[in-house]
Scaffold this active site. Structure first.
Site, PDB file in Angstrom:
ATOM      1  N   CYS A 116       4.592   0.317  -4.262  1.00  7.27           N
ATOM      2  CA  CYS A 116       4.794   1.337  -3.244  1.00  7.27           C
ATOM      3  C   CYS A 116       6.287   1.594  -3.109  1.00  7.27           C
ATOM      4  O   CYS A 116       7.102   0.844  -3.650  1.00  7.27           O
ATOM      5  CB  CYS A 116       4.223   0.885  -1.904  1.00  7.27           C
ATOM      6  SG  CYS A 116       4.055   2.250  -0.719  1.00  7.27           S
ATOM      7  N   CYS A 118       7.738   2.330   0.141  1.00 11.74           N
ATOM      8  CA  CYS A 118       8.211   2.276   1.530  1.00 11.74           C
ATOM      9  C   CYS A 118       9.264   1.203   1.809  1.00 11.74           C
ATOM     10  O   CYS A 118      10.103   1.386   2.678  1.00 11.74           O
ATOM     11  CB  CYS A 118       7.048   2.179   2.504  1.00 11.74           C
ATOM     12  SG  CYS A 118       5.992   0.745   2.266  1.00 11.74           S
ATOM     13  N   CYS A 126       6.171   6.144   2.009  1.00 11.69           N
ATOM     14  CA  CYS A 126       5.605   5.556   0.793  1.00 11.69           C
ATOM     15  C   CYS A 126       5.804   6.439  -0.437  1.00 11.69           C
ATOM     16  O   CYS A 126       5.400   6.077  -1.535  1.00 11.69           O
ATOM     17  CB  CYS A 126       4.110   5.280   0.995  1.00 11.69           C
ATOM     18  SG  CYS A 126       3.798   4.138   2.352  1.00 11.69           S
ATOM     19  N   LYS A 194      -7.349   2.868   2.505  1.00 11.59           N
ATOM     20  CA  LYS A 194      -6.283   2.317   3.338  1.00 11.59           C
ATOM     21  C   LYS A 194      -6.064   3.268   4.508  1.00 11.59           C
ATOM     22  O   LYS A 194      -5.630   4.414   4.329  1.00 11.59           O
ATOM     23  CB  LYS A 194      -5.006   2.171   2.508  1.00 11.59           C
ATOM     24  CG  LYS A 194      -3.809   1.685   3.296  1.00 11.59           C
ATOM     25  CD  LYS A 194      -2.640   1.408   2.378  1.00 11.59           C
ATOM     26  CE  LYS A 194      -1.412   1.013   3.160  1.00 11.59           C
ATOM     27  NZ  LYS A 194      -0.265   0.730   2.286  1.00 11.59           N
ATOM     28  N   ARG A 204       5.794  -3.932   8.814  1.00  8.83           N
ATOM     29  CA  ARG A 204       6.902  -2.982   8.705  1.00  8.83           C
ATOM     30  C   ARG A 204       8.205  -3.563   9.256  1.00  8.83           C
ATOM     31  O   ARG A 204       9.285  -3.205   8.799  1.00  8.83           O
ATOM     32  CB  ARG A 204       6.532  -1.656   9.380  1.00  8.83           C
ATOM     33  CG  ARG A 204       5.418  -0.962   8.603  1.00  8.83           C
ATOM     34  CD  ARG A 204       4.902   0.281   9.270  1.00  8.83           C
ATOM     35  NE  ARG A 204       3.730   0.789   8.563  1.00  8.83           N
ATOM     36  CZ  ARG A 204       2.954   1.771   9.014  1.00  8.83           C
ATOM     37  NH1 ARG A 204       3.242   2.360  10.158  1.00  8.83           N
ATOM     38  NH2 ARG A 204       1.913   2.157   8.319  1.00  8.83           N
ATOM     39  N   ARG A 216       2.489   8.031   8.756  1.00  8.43           N
ATOM     40  CA  ARG A 216       1.888   8.019   7.422  1.00  8.43           C
ATOM     41  C   ARG A 216       0.536   8.739   7.378  1.00  8.43           C
ATOM     42  O   ARG A 216      -0.228   8.581   6.443  1.00  8.43           O
ATOM     43  CB  ARG A 216       1.676   6.568   6.972  1.00  8.43           C
ATOM     44  CG  ARG A 216       2.923   5.712   6.932  1.00  8.43           C
ATOM     45  CD  ARG A 216       2.779   4.651   5.859  1.00  8.43           C
ATOM     46  NE  ARG A 216       3.624   3.485   6.024  1.00  8.43           N
ATOM     47  CZ  ARG A 216       4.949   3.473   5.887  1.00  8.43           C
ATOM     48  NH1 ARG A 216       5.602   4.584   5.609  1.00  8.43           N
ATOM     49  NH2 ARG A 216       5.618   2.336   6.026  1.00  8.43           N
ATOM     50  N   LYS A 247      -8.715  -1.644   3.868  1.00 11.80           N
ATOM     51  CA  LYS A 247      -7.629  -2.169   4.687  1.00 11.80           C
ATOM     52  C   LYS A 247      -7.399  -1.265   5.895  1.00 11.80           C
ATOM     53  O   LYS A 247      -7.382  -0.056   5.710  1.00 11.80           O
ATOM     54  CB  LYS A 247      -6.389  -2.223   3.792  1.00 11.80           C
ATOM     55  CG  LYS A 247      -5.105  -2.578   4.468  1.00 11.80           C
ATOM     56  CD  LYS A 247      -3.985  -2.492   3.474  1.00 11.80           C
ATOM     57  CE  LYS A 247      -2.712  -2.744   4.252  1.00 11.80           C
ATOM     58  NZ  LYS A 247      -1.563  -2.166   3.681  1.00 11.80           N
TER      59      LYS A 247
END
Ligand code: PBG
Length: 321
Positions: A116, A118, A126, A194, A204, A216, A247
């Site tokens: 990713c 991010c 992301c 997700k 985060r 997001r 998730k």
């Protein structure tokens, strides 16, 4: 009619264990690690008590101590970030060095890496953000970068790469890039369903990846949707995912159950950072209560249909199983 007395199967622990339907074993546990650049770093994470960001030489002894561990999921925390996340695919980047070191010492350990942007972008999104469009990401530009990241992880020795950016087409793009570079045996564990979730908050903090603007929701899923999760998973399988993931876990048990009924690929669930912190808070230092909470939650995730569980409690759980 004889009286059905379900208590007969419950009255004694040896009978309870004998008839229990769900088993949680060490092979079901995937332990995440945050790897930081630097020397001898062991930096406790305030929002996730008991966990630290580790530099590579501290990561190795930690894995050594985790007896029975079968697989790890590695996250890199780079020294430098930029607009487009270029430090994510450096040959000698933090994660690439970590993969090499881990594979050199633990050849049989299954090493999975998060793919990713991010943690590597200054804005915390992301993907690559289009100029003057708020938080809209440029999917095509992002796919190019994601494939570079995945290939760099494969070159370093990752067994599975785990794309988590939720960009349309990321599994296909990564599969093609891996094949083209000769990494036909590197697998893909796709973060397929997700959700845009507030349960990622502590993560985060750890990765310094809170978006600087917007959120997001333009790329992660809306938690009001269930059919869409099935479409995401179907699409990722079609694109070449070997393992799919749902998730967060606790707020998606219905999705895990549905996915298990519908698809026949290995299914993973991510017991995310906020779920970890929630249990830590509730246990409030009471180790027995904490153990009971952890086992109840992880067994429920398994019962709902997950084959594997990514959990920050991994090392502790391994001691009990
Ligand atoms: C990277 C990524 C995130 C998580 C896993 N991979 C953060 C996010 O999407 O914001 C969250 C994991 C957790 O909360 O434990 N995109």
């Amino acid at each position: 009619m004889p009286l059905v007395k379900l208590g007969r199967l419950r009255g004694k622990s040896r009978v309870r264990n004998w008839v229990s339907e769900t088993r949680l074993g060490p092979e079901h546990i995937i332990m995440p690690y945050f790897v930081r650049e630097g020397r001898n770093v062991n930096e406790p994470i305030p929002s996730m008590p008991g966990l630290s960001r580790l530099s590579v030489e501290n990561l190795l002894p930690d894995i050594r101590k985790a007896r029975g561990i079968k697989s790890v999921l590695l996250f890199g925390i780079p020294k430098a970030k930029d607009e487009s996340g270029t430090t994510a695919y450096k040959k000698n980047g933090v994660i690439q060095k970590a993969i090499k070191a881990v594979k050199a010492e633990f050849g049989d350990l299954i090493v999975i890496t998060d793919v990713c942007l991010c943690a590597y972008t200054t804005h915390g999104h992301c993907g690559i953000v289009k100029k003057n469009t708020g938080d809209a990401v440029d999917t095509d530009a992002t796919l190019k970068t994601l494939t570079k990241i995945a290939v760099s992880h494969a070159e370093a020795g990752a067994d599975f790469v785990a794309p988590s950016a939720m960009m349309d087409g990321e599994v296909k793009a990564i599969r093609e890039a891996l094949d083209k570079k000769g990494f036909k045996n590197t697998g893909i564990l796709a973060y397929s369903a997700k959700y845009a979730s507030a349960f990622y908050g502590p993560f985060r903090d750890v990765a310094g990846s809170m978006p600087r603007f917007g959120d997001r929701k333009a790329y992660q899923m809306d938690y009001r949707n269930s059919n869409e999760a099935m479409r995401e998973i179907a699409q990722d399988i079609e694109e070449g995912a070997d393992i799919v993931m749902v998730k967060p876990a606790l707020s998606s048990l219905d999705i895990i159950y549905r996915a298990k009924q519908k698809f026949d690929v290995p299914l993973c669930a991510y017991n995310v950072s906020g779920e970890y912190s929630m249990i830590k808070n509730l246990a409030n230092g009471d180790k027995t209560r904490e153990k009971n909470l952890i086992l109840e939650v992880l067994t429920s995730i398994k019962r709902s249909g997950a084959d594997f569980i990514v959990t920050y409690f991994g090392k502790e759980v391994l001691k009990w199983l």
